[in-house]
Design a protein around this motif. Structure first.
Motif, PDB file in Angstrom:
ATOM      1  N   GLY A   1       2.594   9.071  -3.787  1.00 50.99           N
ATOM      2  CA  GLY A   1       2.556   9.738  -5.066  1.00 50.99           C
ATOM      3  C   GLY A   1       3.822   9.512  -5.865  1.00 50.99           C
ATOM      4  N   ASN A   2       4.418   8.348  -5.737  1.00 46.88           N
ATOM      5  CA  ASN A   2       5.697   8.023  -6.346  1.00 46.88           C
ATOM      6  C   ASN A   2       5.448   7.125  -7.555  1.00 46.88           C
ATOM      7  OD1 ASN A   2       8.188   6.660  -6.911  1.00 46.88           O
ATOM      8  ND2 ASN A   2       8.933   7.210  -4.877  1.00 46.88           N
TER       9      ASN A   2
ATOM     10  N   ALA B   1       8.018   0.696 -17.452  1.00 47.33           N
ATOM     11  CA  ALA B   1       7.586   1.625 -16.406  1.00 47.33           C
ATOM     12  C   ALA B   1       8.518   1.550 -15.202  1.00 47.33           C
ATOM     13  CB  ALA B   1       6.153   1.314 -15.989  1.00 47.33           C
ATOM     14  N   LEU B   2       8.993   0.358 -14.872  1.00 48.99           N
ATOM     15  CA  LEU B   2       9.952   0.224 -13.775  1.00 48.99           C
ATOM     16  C   LEU B   2      11.277   0.901 -14.115  1.00 48.99           C
ATOM     17  CD1 LEU B   2       9.414  -3.486 -12.680  1.00 48.99           C
ATOM     18  CD2 LEU B   2       9.176  -1.490 -11.205  1.00 48.99           C
ATOM     19  N   LEU B   3      11.671   0.807 -15.370  1.00 44.72           N
ATOM     20  CA  LEU B   3      12.980   1.306 -15.780  1.00 44.72           C
ATOM     21  C   LEU B   3      12.986   2.808 -16.047  1.00 44.72           C
ATOM     22  CD1 LEU B   3      15.786   0.135 -16.311  1.00 44.72           C
ATOM     23  CD2 LEU B   3      15.122  -0.231 -18.691  1.00 44.72           C
ATOM     24  N   PHE B   4      11.860   3.335 -16.540  1.00 46.38           N
ATOM     25  CA  PHE B   4      11.826   4.736 -16.970  1.00 46.38           C
ATOM     26  C   PHE B   4      10.803   5.571 -16.204  1.00 46.38           C
ATOM     27  CE2 PHE B   4      12.888   2.199 -20.862  1.00 46.38           C
ATOM     28  CZ  PHE B   4      14.228   2.561 -20.935  1.00 46.38           C
ATOM     29  N   CYS B   5      10.388   5.134 -15.028  1.00 46.44           N
ATOM     30  CA  CYS B   5       9.378   5.887 -14.282  1.00 46.44           C
ATOM     31  C   CYS B   5       9.865   7.315 -14.022  1.00 46.44           C
ATOM     32  CB  CYS B   5       9.039   5.182 -12.967  1.00 46.44           C
ATOM     33  SG  CYS B   5      10.461   4.629 -11.987  1.00 46.44           S
ATOM     34  N   PRO B   6       9.011   8.316 -14.265  1.00 47.29           N
ATOM     35  CA  PRO B   6       9.418   9.710 -14.074  1.00 47.29           C
ATOM     36  C   PRO B   6       9.481  10.081 -12.600  1.00 47.29           C
ATOM     37  CG  PRO B   6       7.119   9.611 -14.724  1.00 47.29           C
ATOM     38  CD  PRO B   6       7.634   8.199 -14.794  1.00 47.29           C
ATOM     39  N   CYS B   7      10.451  10.888 -12.249  1.00 45.23           N
ATOM     40  CA  CYS B   7      10.648  11.268 -10.847  1.00 45.23           C
ATOM     41  C   CYS B   7      10.788  12.780 -10.712  1.00 45.23           C
ATOM     42  CB  CYS B   7      11.902  10.599 -10.281  1.00 45.23           C
ATOM     43  SG  CYS B   7      11.720   8.814 -10.034  1.00 45.23           S
ATOM     44  N   ALA B   8      10.232  13.298  -9.623  1.00 42.55           N
ATOM     45  CA  ALA B   8      10.335  14.729  -9.335  1.00 42.55           C
ATOM     46  C   ALA B   8      11.197  15.002  -8.110  1.00 42.55           C
ATOM     47  CB  ALA B   8       8.941  15.321  -9.127  1.00 42.55           C
TER      48      ALA B   8
ATOM     49  N   SER C   1       0.805  -1.218   0.000  1.00 47.66           N
ATOM     50  CA  SER C   1       0.000   0.000   0.000  1.00 47.66           C
ATOM     51  C   SER C   1       0.837   1.266   0.000  1.00 47.66           C
ATOM     52  CB  SER C   1      -0.903   0.017   1.235  1.00 47.66           C
ATOM     53  OG  SER C   1      -0.117   0.024   2.416  1.00 47.66           O
ATOM     54  N   VAL C   2       2.121   1.148  -0.388  1.00 43.58           N
ATOM     55  CA  VAL C   2       3.009   2.301  -0.318  1.00 43.58           C
ATOM     56  C   VAL C   2       2.569   3.416  -1.246  1.00 43.58           C
ATOM     57  CG1 VAL C   2       5.372   3.074  -0.666  1.00 43.58           C
ATOM     58  CG2 VAL C   2       4.947   0.845   0.350  1.00 43.58           C
ATOM     59  N   SER C   3       2.168   3.079  -2.474  1.00 46.06           N
ATOM     60  CA  SER C   3       1.908   4.116  -3.460  1.00 46.06           C
ATOM     61  C   SER C   3       0.687   4.947  -3.125  1.00 46.06           C
ATOM     62  CB  SER C   3       1.735   3.487  -4.847  1.00 46.06           C
ATOM     63  OG  SER C   3       0.558   2.730  -4.896  1.00 46.06           O
TER      64      SER C   3
ATOM     65  N   CYS D   1       7.465   5.506  -9.412  1.00 41.96           N
ATOM     66  CA  CYS D   1       8.237   4.265  -9.408  1.00 41.96           C
ATOM     67  C   CYS D   1       7.608   3.236  -8.472  1.00 41.96           C
ATOM     68  CB  CYS D   1       9.686   4.542  -9.017  1.00 41.96           C
ATOM     69  SG  CYS D   1      10.585   5.507 -10.259  1.00 41.96           S
ATOM     70  N   VAL D   2       6.987   3.694  -7.395  1.00 40.43           N
ATOM     71  CA  VAL D   2       6.228   2.786  -6.535  1.00 40.43           C
ATOM     72  C   VAL D   2       5.010   2.269  -7.294  1.00 40.43           C
ATOM     73  CG1 VAL D   2       4.911   2.581  -4.395  1.00 40.43           C
ATOM     74  CG2 VAL D   2       7.025   3.895  -4.429  1.00 40.43           C
ATOM     75  N   ASP D   3       4.341   3.159  -8.024  1.00 41.45           N
ATOM     76  CA  ASP D   3       3.196   2.737  -8.827  1.00 41.45           C
ATOM     77  C   ASP D   3       3.606   1.661  -9.831  1.00 41.45           C
ATOM     78  OD1 ASP D   3       1.654   4.575  -7.497  1.00 41.45           O
ATOM     79  OD2 ASP D   3       1.694   6.075  -9.094  1.00 41.45           O
ATOM     80  N   ALA D   4       4.753   1.860 -10.465  1.00 45.11           N
ATOM     81  CA  ALA D   4       5.234   0.886 -11.444  1.00 45.11           C
ATOM     82  C   ALA D   4       5.523  -0.454 -10.777  1.00 45.11           C
ATOM     83  CB  ALA D   4       6.491   1.415 -12.131  1.00 45.11           C
ATOM     84  N   ALA D   5       6.110  -0.415  -9.577  1.00 46.70           N
ATOM     85  CA  ALA D   5       6.402  -1.656  -8.856  1.00 46.70           C
ATOM     86  C   ALA D   5       5.115  -2.381  -8.480  1.00 46.70           C
ATOM     87  CB  ALA D   5       7.230  -1.349  -7.612  1.00 46.70           C
ATOM     88  N   GLU D   6       4.105  -1.637  -8.049  1.00 45.06           N
ATOM     89  CA  GLU D   6       2.842  -2.266  -7.670  1.00 45.06           C
ATOM     90  C   GLU D   6       2.120  -2.829  -8.890  1.00 45.06           C
ATOM     91  OE1 GLU D   6       0.338   0.082  -5.196  1.00 45.06           O
ATOM     92  OE2 GLU D   6       1.589  -0.304  -3.438  1.00 45.06           O
ATOM     93  N   ALA D   7       2.226  -2.134 -10.025  1.00 41.57           N
ATOM     94  CA  ALA D   7       1.611  -2.647 -11.242  1.00 41.57           C
ATOM     95  C   ALA D   7       2.267  -3.952 -11.665  1.00 41.57           C
ATOM     96  CB  ALA D   7       1.714  -1.612 -12.358  1.00 41.57           C
ATOM     97  N   CYS D   8       3.575  -4.034 -11.519  1.00 42.69           N
ATOM     98  CA  CYS D   8       4.281  -5.277 -11.836  1.00 42.69           C
ATOM     99  C   CYS D   8       3.857  -6.384 -10.879  1.00 42.69           C
ATOM    100  CB  CYS D   8       5.788  -5.049 -11.778  1.00 42.69           C
ATOM    101  SG  CYS D   8       6.781  -6.516 -12.147  1.00 42.69           S
ATOM    102  N   THR D   9       3.725  -6.048  -9.606  1.00 42.06           N
ATOM    103  CA  THR D   9       3.308  -7.035  -8.610  1.00 42.06           C
ATOM    104  C   THR D   9       1.922  -7.582  -8.925  1.00 42.06           C
ATOM    105  OG1 THR D   9       4.641  -5.970  -6.897  1.00 42.06           O
ATOM    106  CG2 THR D   9       2.853  -7.392  -6.147  1.00 42.06           C
ATOM    107  N   ALA D  10       1.052  -6.734  -9.474  1.00 44.97           N
ATOM    108  CA  ALA D  10      -0.315  -7.154  -9.780  1.00 44.97           C
ATOM    109  C   ALA D  10      -0.400  -8.038 -11.017  1.00 44.97           C
ATOM    110  CB  ALA D  10      -1.209  -5.925  -9.967  1.00 44.97           C
TER     111      ALA D  10
END
Length: 270
Positions: free
Chosen positions: A24-25, A83-90, A18-20, A27-36
């Motif tokens: 609002g990260n 998405a894991l490799l190129f996730c945009p970061c602020a 439930s981190v994402s 890269c966390v969203d990308a990790a959770e999408a991969c997990t799903a």
């Protein structure tokens, strides 16, 4: 479920899933999408297990780690692996997570504390049946187009990113060089390249001075893959999380808590 994982372990898994919702990260969203996604998660778990392992002589099993990484990017769903490799970061926290995506301490840097001359991995790559065609594909796919404003033609961006991802897990594996930018480079420099410094700089410049590659990464960030919205659970439904945990029960039931802690920490580290 309780019999399989125990209350404490179940709680840990639910928290990590439930981190994402609060960060609002991307890269966390990308990790959770991969997990799903079952295939993405299986391949990701495989490379993490290999890259966090230990070789018989000490250190990490670099060859097995890189082989598992190549399999991840070759067989995983491209929208999710990219998405894991190129996730945009602020910010630096997101960028550091992105930099740690594929366990760079094993797959990218080392074994020594200082990077070697870029001529070393380049020479190895040129003799490798795995690396050489991938490097050639990267050179062809990411050659900057003078007529394009960002250096990359519209239909060239996706090919460039695929070719870049294809280099991950080879002798010239690139990665983000810090957590304050989106600059990428292999683990090497040109300080000790002797009379071949020009060749060395030309190779490193494929990553550090490549307008097409930079433009493709930026374009990916601005067109964040819609598939991630489908993969993530926008309501944060606890039942959905429980179903995800139950699917891992059979794989974990024969392993001790200590042996699976690195895998449980995966969403927080990658």
């Amino acid at each position: 479920m309780v019999r399989c994982l125990g209350p404490a372990l179940l709680l840990l898994l639910l928290l990590l899933g439930s981190v994402s919702s609060v960060g609002g990260n991307r890269c966390v969203d990308a990790a959770e999408a991969c997990t799903a996604d079952a295939r993405c998660q299986r391949l990701r778990s495989e490379y993490v297990a290999q890259c966090l392992g230990r070789a018989a002589q000490g250190g990490c099993p670099r060859a097995r780690c890189r082989r598992a990484l190549r399999r991840f990017f070759a067989r995983g769903p491209p929208a999710l692996t990219h998405a894991l490799l190129f996730c945009p970061c602020a910010g630096p926290a997101c960028a550091e997570r992105r930099r740690q995506t594929f366990v760079p301490s094993c797959a990218f840097s080392g074994p020594g504390p200082a990077p070697p001359s870029c001529l070393e991995p380049l020479n190895f790559c040129e003799r490798s049946r795995v690396c050489r065609p991938r490097l050639l594909a990267f050179q062809v796919s990411c050659t900057p187009a003078p007529s394009a404003p960002d250096g990359c033609l519209l239909d060239q961006r996706a090919r460039c990113l695929r070719a870049y991802a294809g280099l991950v897990g080879t002798a010239v594996t690139p990665n983000y060089v810090d957590n304050v930018s989106a600059r990428v480079a292999p683990w090497c420099d040109c300080g000790a390249s002797g009379n071949r410094r020009e060749d060395c700089e030309a190779f490193r410049g494929l990553f550090t001075r490549n307008r097409c590659l930079d433009g493709a990464i930026q374009a990916f960030a601005s067109g964040w893959p819609p598939v991630l919205l489908d993969q993530l659970n926008p309501q944060g439904d606890p039942e959905h999380s429980l179903l995800q945990v139950s699917s891992t029960c059979r794989a974990l039931e024969r392993r001790s808590l200590l042996s699976i802690l690195p895998v449980l920490a995966l969403p927080a580290l990658l």
